[in-house]
Design an enzyme around this catalytic site. Structure first.
Site, PDB file in Angstrom:
ATOM      1  N   LYS A   1       2.087  -3.616   6.597  1.00 15.37           N
ATOM      2  CA  LYS A   1       2.395  -3.496   5.204  1.00 15.37           C
ATOM      3  C   LYS A   1       3.979  -3.557   5.058  1.00 15.37           C
ATOM      4  CE  LYS A   1      -1.576  -4.357   3.321  1.00 15.37           C
ATOM      5  NZ  LYS A   1      -1.877  -5.495   2.974  1.00 15.37           N
TER       6      LYS A   1
ATOM      7  N   SER B   1       0.875  -1.252   0.015  1.00 17.01           N
ATOM      8  CA  SER B   1       0.188  -0.182   0.043  1.00 17.01           C
ATOM      9  C   SER B   1       0.712   1.236  -0.016  1.00 17.01           C
ATOM     10  CB  SER B   1      -0.912  -0.006   1.298  1.00 17.01           C
ATOM     11  OG  SER B   1      -1.411   1.186   1.432  1.00 17.01           O
TER      12      SER B   1
ATOM     13  N   TYR C   1      -2.222  -1.147  11.060  1.00 10.50           N
ATOM     14  CA  TYR C   1      -2.366  -1.542   9.810  1.00 10.50           C
ATOM     15  C   TYR C   1      -1.301  -1.141   8.740  1.00 10.50           C
ATOM     16  CZ  TYR C   1      -3.987  -1.674   4.892  1.00 10.50           C
ATOM     17  OH  TYR C   1      -3.936  -1.978   3.468  1.00 10.50           O
TER      18      TYR C   1
HETATM   19  P1  NAD Z   1     -11.035  -6.704   1.142  1.00  7.00           P
HETATM   20  O1  NAD Z   1     -11.411  -6.789   2.551  1.00  7.00           O
HETATM   21  O2  NAD Z   1     -12.362  -6.684   0.333  1.00  7.00           O
HETATM   22  O3  NAD Z   1     -10.392  -8.410   0.820  1.00  7.00           O
HETATM   23  C1  NAD Z   1      -9.717  -8.830   1.756  1.00  7.00           C
HETATM   24  C2  NAD Z   1     -10.147 -10.377   1.919  1.00  7.00           C
HETATM   25  O4  NAD Z   1      -9.392 -10.870   2.746  1.00  7.00           O
HETATM   26  C3  NAD Z   1     -11.696 -10.381   2.424  1.00  7.00           C
HETATM   27  O5  NAD Z   1     -12.485 -11.155   1.422  1.00  7.00           O
HETATM   28  C4  NAD Z   1     -11.316 -10.976   3.674  1.00  7.00           C
HETATM   29  O6  NAD Z   1     -12.509 -11.756   4.136  1.00  7.00           O
HETATM   30  C5  NAD Z   1     -10.200 -12.174   3.316  1.00  7.00           C
HETATM   31  N1  NAD Z   1      -9.276 -12.299   4.594  1.00  7.00           N
HETATM   32  C6  NAD Z   1      -8.977 -11.611   5.490  1.00  7.00           C
HETATM   33  N2  NAD Z   1      -8.186 -11.988   6.619  1.00  7.00           N
HETATM   34  C7  NAD Z   1      -8.141 -13.274   6.073  1.00  7.00           C
HETATM   35  C8  NAD Z   1      -7.335 -14.766   6.522  1.00  7.00           C
HETATM   36  N3  NAD Z   1      -6.675 -14.563   7.719  1.00  7.00           N
HETATM   37  N4  NAD Z   1      -7.809 -15.704   6.026  1.00  7.00           N
HETATM   38  C9  NAD Z   1      -8.590 -15.754   4.708  1.00  7.00           C
HETATM   39  N5  NAD Z   1      -8.861 -14.688   4.348  1.00  7.00           N
HETATM   40  C10 NAD Z   1      -8.864 -13.424   4.786  1.00  7.00           C
HETATM   41  O7  NAD Z   1      -9.929  -5.824   0.970  1.00  7.00           O
HETATM   42  P2  NAD Z   1      -9.463  -5.275  -0.438  1.00  7.00           P
HETATM   43  O8  NAD Z   1      -9.606  -3.690  -0.527  1.00  7.00           O
HETATM   44  O9  NAD Z   1      -9.735  -6.224  -1.691  1.00  7.00           O
HETATM   45  O10 NAD Z   1      -8.049  -5.403  -0.322  1.00  7.00           O
HETATM   46  C11 NAD Z   1      -7.078  -6.413  -0.649  1.00  7.00           C
HETATM   47  C12 NAD Z   1      -5.645  -6.205  -0.110  1.00  7.00           C
HETATM   48  O11 NAD Z   1      -5.160  -4.944  -0.801  1.00  7.00           O
HETATM   49  C13 NAD Z   1      -5.582  -6.188   1.142  1.00  7.00           C
HETATM   50  O12 NAD Z   1      -4.425  -6.867   1.808  1.00  7.00           O
HETATM   51  C14 NAD Z   1      -5.411  -4.714   1.599  1.00  7.00           C
HETATM   52  O13 NAD Z   1      -4.708  -4.360   2.722  1.00  7.00           O
HETATM   53  C15 NAD Z   1      -4.783  -4.353   0.325  1.00  7.00           C
HETATM   54  N6  NAD Z   1      -4.865  -2.887  -0.082  1.00  7.00           N
HETATM   55  C16 NAD Z   1      -6.026  -2.304  -0.407  1.00  7.00           C
HETATM   56  C17 NAD Z   1      -6.399  -0.879  -0.528  1.00  7.00           C
HETATM   57  C18 NAD Z   1      -7.655  -0.654  -0.888  1.00  7.00           C
HETATM   58  O14 NAD Z   1      -7.960   0.668  -1.010  1.00  7.00           O
HETATM   59  N7  NAD Z   1      -8.840  -1.222  -1.107  1.00  7.00           N
HETATM   60  C19 NAD Z   1      -5.177  -0.323  -0.815  1.00  7.00           C
HETATM   61  C20 NAD Z   1      -3.898  -0.606  -0.563  1.00  7.00           C
HETATM   62  C21 NAD Z   1      -3.789  -1.962  -0.091  1.00  7.00           C
HETATM   63  C1  WQD Z   2      -9.498   9.651   0.645  1.00  8.89           C
HETATM   64  C2  WQD Z   2      -9.770  10.855   0.966  1.00  8.89           C
HETATM   65  C3  WQD Z   2     -10.305  11.507   3.268  1.00  8.89           C
HETATM   66  C4  WQD Z   2     -14.063   9.617   3.678  1.00  8.89           C
HETATM   67  C5  WQD Z   2      -6.878   4.556   2.809  1.00  8.89           C
HETATM   68  C6  WQD Z   2      -6.319   3.846   3.909  1.00  8.89           C
HETATM   69  C7  WQD Z   2      -4.952   3.640   3.315  1.00  8.89           C
HETATM   70  C8  WQD Z   2      -4.811   3.097   1.984  1.00  8.89           C
HETATM   71  C9  WQD Z   2      -5.671   3.945   1.103  1.00  8.89           C
HETATM   72  C10 WQD Z   2      -5.067   0.443   2.496  1.00  8.89           C
HETATM   73  C11 WQD Z   2      -9.273  11.497   2.316  1.00  8.89           C
HETATM   74  C12 WQD Z   2     -11.566  12.075   2.118  1.00  8.89           C
HETATM   75  C13 WQD Z   2     -12.868  10.152   2.988  1.00  8.89           C
HETATM   76  C14 WQD Z   2     -15.166  10.570   4.151  1.00  8.89           C
HETATM   77  C15 WQD Z   2     -13.842  12.174   3.147  1.00  8.89           C
HETATM   78  N1  WQD Z   2      -5.444   1.771   2.233  1.00  8.89           N
HETATM   79  N2  WQD Z   2     -12.688  11.361   2.897  1.00  8.89           N
HETATM   80  N3  WQD Z   2     -14.622  11.666   3.757  1.00  8.89           N
HETATM   81  O1  WQD Z   2      -7.315   8.065   3.208  1.00  8.89           O
HETATM   82  O2  WQD Z   2      -6.295   7.396   0.744  1.00  8.89           O
HETATM   83  O3  WQD Z   2      -6.631   6.052   2.779  1.00  8.89           O
HETATM   84  O4  WQD Z   2      -6.882   3.965   1.530  1.00  8.89           O
HETATM   85  O5  WQD Z   2      -3.588   0.132   2.339  1.00  8.89           O
HETATM   86  O6  WQD Z   2      -3.987   2.953   4.337  1.00  8.89           O
HETATM   87  O7  WQD Z   2      -6.058   4.550   4.990  1.00  8.89           O
HETATM   88  O8  WQD Z   2      -8.533   6.818   1.430  1.00  8.89           O
HETATM   89  O9  WQD Z   2     -10.820   6.564   0.717  1.00  8.89           O
HETATM   90  O10 WQD Z   2     -10.199   6.867   3.288  1.00  8.89           O
HETATM   91  O11 WQD Z   2     -10.169   8.750   1.916  1.00  8.89           O
HETATM   92  O12 WQD Z   2     -13.556  13.660   2.832  1.00  8.89           O
HETATM   93  O13 WQD Z   2     -16.103  10.288   4.389  1.00  8.89           O
HETATM   94  O14 WQD Z   2     -11.158  11.169   1.353  1.00  8.89           O
HETATM   95  O15 WQD Z   2     -10.247  12.369   4.029  1.00  8.89           O
HETATM   96  O16 WQD Z   2      -8.490  12.767   2.028  1.00  8.89           O
HETATM   97  P1  WQD Z   2      -7.097   7.219   2.157  1.00  8.89           P
HETATM   98  P2  WQD Z   2      -9.912   7.337   1.831  1.00  8.89           P
END
Ligand code: NAD
Ligand code: WQD
Length: 342
Positions: free
Chosen positions: A155, A126, A151
């Site tokens: 990462k 991330s 969290y």
């Molecule tokens: P998500 O919660 O939709 O998907 C994660 C999945 O992992 C879920 O289906 C959950 O049930 C499963 N899970 C969690 N712990 C588990 C375990 N111990 N065993 C088996 N399954 C398990 O989230 P996502 O948005 O699809 O994120 C996927 C990955 O990407 C995560 O590692 C998250 O940290 C990373 N990530 C997401 C974002 C984002 O903005 N969505 C950004 C950066 C990184």
């Molecule tokens: C985006 C922008 C908020 C909600 C998250 C995780 C980070 C990474 C990326 C996984 C920000 C603003 C949001 C609302 C708002 N994920 N906002 N009102 O902050 O980039 O980070 O996603 O690894 O770890 O923290 O994403 O979608 O939460 O927010 O104004 O109700 O929208 O302040 O500026 P962010 P976000």
């Protein structure tokens, strides 16, 4: 046919990646404990691709359950590891759950890969590892900043675990993709993001407000250093992110990686403000959004966006969808799951 294990594959990013992998000719096996998703996404993947991926309900942080899974499939040579808990605020309340779930899962997989003679792993990292960068856009060599949540720390530590393990195990190769802000849903609206309870992330909050589940969006902060005072992030379409995983896996399979372990930024490479997202959403959906500007959210950074040159040149990846397309797909998905006719 090559088999790939997707941990967390019923989740948001995993389910979109399953579709792209099936389309690229892979056999997909999904393992998920359904802590933050449902098996409905397996049906959605099947409706899109006409292929049903194998699904095993198991917990990746439970070694014996993972051993059973690996035994069943005679090991895996390719793994994409999405499974993780991802709620930043919750991780502050429950650090042990986050460290245990997110790190033990990775350690189990690496141990099983090592015992099975090695293989390829793509890991969901991330942009959170960069914190608030001093120089923008961030490149992969920009320094790690101290994590502001357990969290985020999982990462950074996971990247360390991968790097240090791969350094001393030639048979394991890995790529960490540092995602910026993926948004949107599959254009078919068969799969998408399904946050349980009140969404933390901006786009699901917007679509839920537009459909009437939330009364109004709160915009956190209008005194940031940006064109309109709201915070800047690098939003891009989840389908583009899914495609990056296929390219990363192919790179590993073809041993095109220069070192055993590599990291790539994956984003659109552009900073977009919260208000720009709101205005673009209103334009594509035709819905006027109820919102108010409130104070900054604790722990938020001001701005971050990616330099994606490395992913462009080395993996041949670039964003294909526009912000408009991404927001429209998020809206179509929200309407579909709430059964609203357009
Ligand atoms: P998500 O919660 O939709 O998907 C994660 C999945 O992992 C879920 O289906 C959950 O049930 C499963 N899970 C969690 N712990 C588990 C375990 N111990 N065993 C088996 N399954 C398990 O989230 P996502 O948005 O699809 O994120 C996927 C990955 O990407 C995560 O590692 C998250 O940290 C990373 N990530 C997401 C974002 C984002 O903005 N969505 C950004 C950066 C990184
Ligand atoms: C985006 C922008 C908020 C909600 C998250 C995780 C980070 C990474 C990326 C996984 C920000 C603003 C949001 C609302 C708002 N994920 N906002 N009102 O902050 O980039 O980070 O996603 O690894 O770890 O923290 O994403 O979608 O939460 O927010 O104004 O109700 O929208 O302040 O500026 P962010 P976000």
């Amino acid at each position: 046919m090559k088999t790939v294990l997707l941990t967390g594959g019923t989740g948001y990013i995993g389910s979109h990646t399953a579709v792209e992998l099936i389309d690229a000719g892979y056999k997909v096996v999904i393992v998920d404990n359904l802590s933050n998703s449902t098996v409905d996404s397996i049906d959605g993947i099947e409706r899109i691709t006409r292929v049903r991926p194998d699904f095993v309900k198991a917990n990746c942080s439970n070694l014996s359950e993972m051993e059973d899974l690996f035994r069943k499939y005679d090991g895996f040579k390719s793994i994409i590891h999405f499974a993780a808990l991802k709620a930043v605020g919750e991780s502050v309340e429950k650090p042990l759950e986050y460290y245990s779930n997110n790190l033990v899962s990775l350690i189990n997989l690496l141990q099983l890969m090592k015992n099975g003679g090695g293989g390829n792993i793509v890991f969901s990292s991330s942009c959170t590892v960069y914190g608030q960068p001093d120089i923008l856009p961030v490149t992969e060599t920009s320094p790690y900043k101290p994590a502001t949540s357990p969290y985020g720390n999982t990462k950074k530590i996971a990247e360390d675990i991968l790097r240090e393990t791969i350094n001393v195990n030639d048979s394991i190769r890995g790529i960490a993709l540092r995602y910026f802000n993926p948004i949107g849903a599959h254009p078919s609206a068969e799969i998408g993001e399904l946050p349980l309870g009140k969404p933390d992330n901006l786009v699901p909050f917007i679509t839920q407000t537009a459909i009437g589940i939330r009364e109004k969006l709160q915009i956190f902060g209008s005194d940031y250093d940006s064109q309109d005072g709201t915070a800047l992030r690098d939003y891009f379409h989840v389908v583009d992110l899914a495609k990056a995983h296929v390219l990363a896996l192919k790179r590993l399979e073809e041993t095109r990686n220069k070192t055993g372990f590599e990291v790539f930024n994956v984003g659109a490479g552009k900073g977009i403000t919260v208000l720009e997202i709101v205005k673009t959403f209103e334009k594509v959906s035709g819905v006027k959004l109820n919102y108010e500007i409130v104070g900054r959210r604790a722990g938020d950074i001001e701005k971050v966006w990616a330099d994606t040159s490395l992913a462009n040149t080395e993996m041949g990846w670039k964003v294909e969808s526009t912000l408009e397309e991404a927001l429209l797909s998020a809206w179509n998905w929200e309407k579909k799951i709430r059964q609203v006719k357009s």
